[in-house]
Enzyme design. Structure first.
Site, PDB file in Angstrom:
ATOM      1  N   CYS A  33      -7.270 -14.441  -0.089  1.00  0.00           N
ATOM      2  CA  CYS A  33      -7.841 -13.155  -0.506  1.00  0.00           C
ATOM      3  C   CYS A  33      -8.543 -13.297  -1.854  1.00  0.00           C
ATOM      4  O   CYS A  33      -8.083 -14.043  -2.723  1.00  0.00           O
ATOM      5  CB  CYS A  33      -6.715 -12.125  -0.606  1.00  0.00           C
ATOM      6  SG  CYS A  33      -7.260 -10.427  -0.842  1.00  0.00           S
ATOM      7  N   ILE A  63      -2.114 -15.471  -0.658  1.00  0.00           N
ATOM      8  CA  ILE A  63      -2.579 -15.935  -1.968  1.00  0.00           C
ATOM      9  C   ILE A  63      -3.826 -15.129  -2.348  1.00  0.00           C
ATOM     10  O   ILE A  63      -4.814 -15.116  -1.635  1.00  0.00           O
ATOM     11  CB  ILE A  63      -2.829 -17.453  -1.977  1.00  0.00           C
ATOM     12  CG1 ILE A  63      -3.716 -17.896  -0.814  1.00  0.00           C
ATOM     13  CG2 ILE A  63      -1.501 -18.195  -1.931  1.00  0.00           C
ATOM     14  CD1 ILE A  63      -4.075 -19.378  -0.853  1.00  0.00           C
ATOM     15  N   ASP A  64      -3.746 -14.487  -3.501  1.00  0.00           N
ATOM     16  CA  ASP A  64      -4.718 -13.462  -3.890  1.00  0.00           C
ATOM     17  C   ASP A  64      -5.413 -13.850  -5.201  1.00  0.00           C
ATOM     18  O   ASP A  64      -5.003 -14.774  -5.893  1.00  0.00           O
ATOM     19  CB  ASP A  64      -3.977 -12.136  -4.051  1.00  0.00           C
ATOM     20  CG  ASP A  64      -4.853 -10.917  -3.847  1.00  0.00           C
ATOM     21  OD1 ASP A  64      -6.092 -11.066  -3.799  1.00  0.00           O
ATOM     22  OD2 ASP A  64      -4.299  -9.809  -3.740  1.00  0.00           O
ATOM     23  N   TYR A 116       0.791  -1.232   0.000  1.00  0.00           N
ATOM     24  CA  TYR A 116       0.000   0.000   0.000  1.00  0.00           C
ATOM     25  C   TYR A 116       0.825   1.285   0.000  1.00  0.00           C
ATOM     26  O   TYR A 116       0.256   2.371  -0.078  1.00  0.00           O
ATOM     27  CB  TYR A 116      -0.993  -0.006   1.160  1.00  0.00           C
ATOM     28  CG  TYR A 116      -2.117  -0.976   0.907  1.00  0.00           C
ATOM     29  CD1 TYR A 116      -3.117  -0.688  -0.012  1.00  0.00           C
ATOM     30  CD2 TYR A 116      -2.154  -2.200   1.546  1.00  0.00           C
ATOM     31  CE1 TYR A 116      -4.129  -1.590  -0.281  1.00  0.00           C
ATOM     32  CE2 TYR A 116      -3.169  -3.113   1.296  1.00  0.00           C
ATOM     33  CZ  TYR A 116      -4.156  -2.798   0.374  1.00  0.00           C
ATOM     34  OH  TYR A 116      -5.155  -3.692   0.108  1.00  0.00           O
ATOM     35  N   ASP A 173      -9.893  -3.638  -0.584  1.00  0.00           N
ATOM     36  CA  ASP A 173      -8.604  -2.988  -0.347  1.00  0.00           C
ATOM     37  C   ASP A 173      -8.792  -1.708   0.451  1.00  0.00           C
ATOM     38  O   ASP A 173      -9.739  -0.943   0.217  1.00  0.00           O
ATOM     39  CB  ASP A 173      -7.929  -2.632  -1.675  1.00  0.00           C
ATOM     40  CG  ASP A 173      -7.258  -3.831  -2.313  1.00  0.00           C
ATOM     41  OD1 ASP A 173      -7.476  -4.961  -1.844  1.00  0.00           O
ATOM     42  OD2 ASP A 173      -6.524  -3.634  -3.297  1.00  0.00           O
ATOM     43  N   ASP A 179       5.011  -7.979  -1.467  1.00  0.00           N
ATOM     44  CA  ASP A 179       3.777  -8.122  -2.225  1.00  0.00           C
ATOM     45  C   ASP A 179       4.100  -8.109  -3.710  1.00  0.00           C
ATOM     46  O   ASP A 179       5.232  -8.390  -4.122  1.00  0.00           O
ATOM     47  CB  ASP A 179       2.782  -7.012  -1.826  1.00  0.00           C
ATOM     48  CG  ASP A 179       1.342  -7.493  -1.840  1.00  0.00           C
ATOM     49  OD1 ASP A 179       0.736  -7.498  -2.933  1.00  0.00           O
ATOM     50  OD2 ASP A 179       0.827  -7.857  -0.777  1.00  0.00           O
TER      51      ASP A 179
END
Length: 822
Positions: A502, A459-460, A315, A521, A348
């Site tokens: 996610c 894990i997205d 972020y 988010d 990330d």
């Protein structure tokens, strides 16, 4: 607590006259009518709350429907289980034979399960196909209530007084508290469709609503409530749909859908729905706890022994990370370990060339990913890493070599969505029913965790495995495909690696991940830059995290997304050509909004993962971050759930060996200041009892108060954080500003020594902290002196009337403070 007799703690199963089977515990009664195929659920000692003349149904793909109310050749029942000395009982009604031309000699089985000490009923529907041919199943509906067929669902008053909890499809899908008089929240924008079950409607219709796999109702005129939801989710996606009759102000129809994706049921084969939970006993917070407990049990939920803390690169830096940058961050946290006693440092997105080529780092990481993991460990932290394992880029090496590994449409083209950062390639969904894909997933995750040494994997974009399309296993549902992929990852990394999931339908991940994102988010903005409540925005992150609070420490650890304290950048600070970058990453948050965020995160009890640039965070914002460390193992209750559109009262009860107290967050979601009144009875506190009330953010003692308190002028998008402690007769701690819980983790013991009028306070903290203790001094006591064995102390300061002592101290690891009175 009064002990219940054996007779009160059993489930009774009886056959009444007129062929009615009745199962009853001390809470409620369920009756099934063998003559009509309908059933009724009502409370045992209370009228006005019931589900009446309900039935079950299977919708076949060809349009045919099989219902328990059909004219079956035979309908009988059997007691199917008896466990724990009648503390649990199940019975199954079997409908068999011919219904017109539809069923041949097939059977429809509807099972009920009741419990002696738990006020809930479980239902499951099963089809045994004996037609002599294969049939395709669109969906099971184990619960159908239809007023046109004599059904009703009542909570005591008109539906104009009801609200319901709408659960979203996946991580970033918005959750809402909706009135039954307003339009349902749907999505007509193609870009946001992945936030919705593709079986949903995408245009709102007056009086029509749906919710993913569960919902909760509350009648705010009577206080009555109900929770209906699926507690298994291994094979089917699921929804609860209902319609409201606006003229008669009642539920017109409700049906629970276990969506089978048109799978084939061969002749002689049996296929069942997921298990459905119903609870109409109330109150709503207890119903949600029971629902979460039953889901956790049925799905073999796994959590994690310790609430994770750490730092994530996303972020602040997004894809613009490098080996050099990460090494600087590692060094910062190594040097500031006493201030930030975190556990993980997580990379990330941005370390690879294309999504899918996870083991091939880009040029910004010249020494590879094992090198980074080793540096993180050497600094005393655990390494974490991000990837989207079921999503591959059209430009990736793996896609070019194995294009057949993707989900395909009817024309044989890969199914995908969006574009990568270069805007050249689509992302495609992996077919997790393909054995070759399963072997590749094993290789990827064993490489990351065993060879490279990462101990935390995020894990997205997991919804990529659930795209509609053709798969290697032609009879696998979307839910089964997703579960197979997740099971493979869990097996590959083992139990020692923490998995954070996610962006997937939530229910299918229960039992396979340790933590799960329950919100959109976050961002350095309060509201999203569009008219859809899916973020990225702080407001939307907080709303989802609060409304899904009951899942925490039951299904997994609820991850509310990362902690952000920096101001951010407004539109003028972005290049003119960077409109897309601004929409995704821009915006600013005020200091009041940071207080709102810290209040909610501190009370909800989920992971605390920072995501600001620690080297450049201004002191006026950085001061808030240490207040969340170490985490306190607790979970707030939403006191006013489903009373308004947005909850405004969170309550966390702190239980320590030396004291018990209540933490209350009063939340102002409005765009202007607001007064909020808190009635102590809503916290289940004693009536007519005085309590110390302390306001954390302005370090203000509000006095000895009973029954209720009103906090005036809470700033827009801000919060008041109160501690409420029962008034005693001797000097006592009323607050600490070292941690948001005002004593939860840092105060380990308090002893009042009446013989020598001394208050001893023991403290412990994994790092070094400076802060204050606030001590109430009742008459006739007067403050005398203060000493400490290991803490650096400032002289105790008193208020004008000598009621409160402020003890300033510098704490390293542990300390004992003694305050003498005369």
């Amino acid at each position: 607590m009064q002990k219940r007799s054996r007779a009160e703690s059993k489930v009774e199963l009886n056959v009444l006259k007129d062929k009615v089977i009745e199962v009853a515990n001390r809470f409620e009664v369920l009756q099934f009518d063998l003559a009509t195929g309908r059933f009724t659920l009502s409370l045992k000692n209370k009228s006005g709350i019931s589900i009446r003349n309900a039935f079950a149904r299977i919708n076949l793909t060809d349009g045919e429907k099989l219902q328990t109310t059909d004219n079956w050749t035979s309908r009988n029942w059997d007691r199917t289980s008896r466990r724990e000395e009648r503390r649990e009982v199940s019975f199954t009604v079997v409908h068999s034979g011919t219904v017109g031309e539809k069923s041949g000699n097939s059977s429809l089985k509807l099972s009920f399960q009741a419990f002696a000490d738990t006020p809930s009923i479980l239902l499951r529907l099963e089809l045994t196909n004996n037609t002599g041919k294969s049939v395709r199943i669109k969906e099971f509906q184990p619960l159908v209530v239809d007023s046109a067929e004599g059904g009703s669902f009542n909570l005591g008053s008109s539906t104009k007084n009801w609200r319901f909890l709408k659960n979203g499809y996946q991580t970033s899908s918005p959750c809402y508290s909706l009135s039954l008089t307003e339009l349902d929240k749907t999505c007509s924008v193609e870009f946001f469709r992945n936030n919705f079950n593709p079986r949903s409607k995408f245009n709102a219709v007056k009086g029509e609503f749906d919710s993913e796999w569960m919902l909760a109702f509350k009648d705010n005129a009577t206080g009555n409530s109900a929770v209906i939801g699926f507690v298994t989710m291994n094979n089917n996606m699921s929804q609860i749909d209902f319609k409201v009759d606006p003229q008669q102000e009642k539920i017109q129809a409700l049906w629970a859908r276990s969506i089978s994706d048109d799978i084939t049921c061969k002749n002689g084969e049996s296929i069942s729905s997921e298990m459905l939970f119903t609870d109409i006993v109330g109150p709503i917070s207890d119903e949600l706890d029971r629902y979460a407990d039953r889901t956790a049990l049925e799905m073999n939920a796994v959590s994690w022994k310790k609430i994770p803390t750490g730092w994530c690169s996303w972020y602040e830096f997004f894809e613009k990370i490098s080996e050099e940058l990460i090494l600087h961050v590692i060094e910062y946290y190594r040097k500031n370990r006493e201030k930030y006693p975190i556990e993980y440092i997580q990379l990330d997105d941005g370390y690879f060339i294309h999504r899918g080529d996870w083991t091939i780092p880009n040029s910004m990481f010249p020494h590879g990913m094992k090198f980074i993991a080793d540096r993180i460990k050497e600094a005393g932290f655990k390494p974490g890493i991000w990837l989207s394992p079921f999503q591959i880029s059209g430009g990736s090496k793996i896609f070019k070599e194995h294009p057949d590994w993707t989900i395909r449409d009817e024309k044989g083209k890969p199914v995908g969505h969006d574009f990568d950062a270069s805007m050249k390639y689509s992302y495609y969904g992996l077919d997790c029913t393909n054995p070759a894909v399963i072997e590749w997933l094993k290789y990827i995750f064993k490489t990351i965790t065993r060879d490279w040494g990462y101990e935390y994997v995020k894990i997205d974009f997991l919804f990529a495995a659930t795209f509609d399309g053709l798969r290697y296993d032609k009879n696998a549902t979307r839910a089964q495909a997703l579960r197979r992929g997740l099971e493979t990852i869990r097996e590959a990394v083992g139990e020692r690696v923490m998995i954070l999931g996610c962006l997937a339908p939530l229910g299918q991940a229960v039992g396979l991940v340790n933590s799960y994102r329950v919100s959109p988010d976050t961002a350095t903005r309060w509201k999203p830059p569009w008219q859809f409540d899916c973020g990225p925005a702080l407001r939307d992150t907080m709303r989802n995290s609060i409304l899904r609070y009951f899942m925490h420490n039951k299904f997994w650890l609820n991850d509310p997304d990362c902690v952000i304290a920096r101001r951010g950048k407004d539109r003028s600070e972005f290049p003119k050509a960077a409109e897309i970058e601004y929409l995704a990453q821009g915006g600013t948050i005020t200091e009041d909004e940071v207080k709102f965020e810290m209040t909610v995160l501190g009370l909800l009890g989920g992971p605390i993962i920072y995501s600001d640039d620690p080297l450049h965070l201004p002191p006026e914002r950085e001061k808030y971050l240490p207040l969340l460390l170490p985490t306190y193992q607790g979970k707030a209750r939403v006191v006013d759930l489903l009373e308004e559109a947005l909850p405004k009262i969170l309550n966390l009860k702190i239980h320590k060996a030396y004291d018990n107290w209540d933490l209350v967050g009063l939340l102002n979601w409005d765009d202007s200041p607001k007064d909020i009144e808190l009635e102590f009875s809503r916290l289940r506190l004693k009536n007519n009892q005085f309590y110390h009330v302390f306001s954390f953010w302005d370090e203000r003692y509000l006095g000895r108060i009973k029954d209720r308190v009103t906090i005036k002028g809470i700033a827009a998008h801000s919060a008041s954080l109160l501690s409420i402690r029962e008034v005693g007769s001797s000097p006592q701690l009323v607050s600490s500003n070292i941690h948001v819980t005002q004593g939860g983790p840092e105060i380990v013991g308090i002893i009042w020594r009446a013989s020598d009028k001394r208050l001893d306070i023991a403290l412990s903290h994994p790092g070094k902290r400076t802060g204050k203790l606030f001590i109430y001094v009742p008459p006739p006591y007067k403050y005398d002196s203060i000493t400490s064995e290991s803490a650096e102390l400032s002289t105790g300061k008193t208020t004008g009337d000598n009621t409160i002592i402020e003890v300033e101290l510098s704490l390293r690891q542990s300390a004992k403070v003694s305050i003498k009175f005369s």
